[in-house]
Design a protein around this motif. Structure first.
Motif: not given
Length: 287
Positions: A131-134, A140-143, A233-235
């Motif tokens: 959860m913390s990572e998500i 930074l990124f769309p879900i 790759n960025e994620i």
């Protein structure tokens, strides 16, 4: 296996690394700036003045081949000292009844748990709370990209690790979606296999099917504009950096409890974390 082992004794580590002021986490390396050299550190072996290990952090190749020389080396290092806890990468998928079965199915992560089980030593995952990572990645990124990344990476993992075919991957992903849909930030996007196929086609078209996503899309040192991953790759890069930060915090906390740590992780994490961990250790021992 090509490796460089750094053994640090009290009084020598400051000379080898150079003590810096400020937060040790500032010494974490970024994957964008990482270049492998002949002196890259793949193992971290921190010992006290008596030569007793306080942290043995082994950088492993991800392998399920029992004949790979790293498994003999991991066992040798495990038996060379007495440890209070064993840390492994990934979730706790348990162990099997034999060394051979455990390595074949669970690789180096499972083998760490197998060795610890033989000596009744506690184990723990190096991973942060999902959860913390998500939540971090969602800044930074769309879900939908985040969920698509994790789903495609898992499809690639089971395809290449276990040789699963399309039907087997589909069955595996249906079960995974049930779990992923129960995670609050992920519950309202890409909830079915139809959604997965549509999301994949939206970004990558019909050149290949979603379950064929290549492993090059999931390397933190890669560039999506070059690999074709668009954003994967960025994620992965940000995910790995978040995980590195968590691992340093976790290991530093356990060291502060006076426990001796044996840990095994994918080898590319070691050079990212080494300087920060040495810094934390130096503060602990008063260098």
């Amino acid at each position: 296996m090509k490796c460089f082992v750094l053994t640090l004794f009290i009084g020598l580590s400051a000379m080898l690394y150079g003590q810096t002021s400020g937060d040790c986490k500032d010494l974490l390396l970024d994957y964008s700036n990482f270049v492998e050299t002949d002196s890259t550190i793949w193992q971290l072996d921190l010992k006290d003045a008596s030569g007793t290990a306080t942290l043995l952090f082994y950088g492993a190749f991800h392998s399920k081949d029992e004949s790979h020389p790293q498994f003999e080396e991991i066992e040798h290092k495990w038996n060379a000292d007495k440890f209070d806890i064993a840390l492994f990468e990934g979730p706790n998928r348990g162990i099997l009844s034999t060394k051979e079965e455990t390595i074949a199915k669970l690789g180096e992560s499972g083998y760490v748990r197998f060795l610890a089980n033989e000596k009744n030593i506690p184990v723990a995952s190096l991973e942060p709370n999902p959860m913390s990572e998500i939540e971090y990645l969602s800044t930074l990124f769309p879900i939908d990209q985040i969920k698509l990344f994790f789903l495609l990476r898992e499809a690639q993992r089971v395809r290449e690790t276990f040789g699963m075919d399309k039907d087997q991957i589909i069955d595996h992903m249906e079960k995974l979606l049930v779990k992923a849909n129960a995670i609050s930030p992920l519950e309202d996007t890409i909830t079915t296999l139809v959604d997965l196929e549509e999301a994949y086609t939206h970004y990558w078209g019909n050149d290949r099917e979603w379950w064929q996503a290549p492993k090059e899309w999931f390397t933190p040192s890669g560039n999506s504009s070059e690999t074709g991953g668009i954003f994967t790759n960025e994620i992965n890069k940000h995910s790995s950096s978040f995980r590195n930060l968590h691992m340093v915090d976790l290991i530093a906390g356990i060291l502060k409890e006076g426990k001796k740590i044996f840990a095994v992780v994918g080898r590319n994490h070691i050079p990212m974390q080494a300087a920060a961990l040495v810094c934390e250790w130096e503060k602990l021992v008063g260098i």
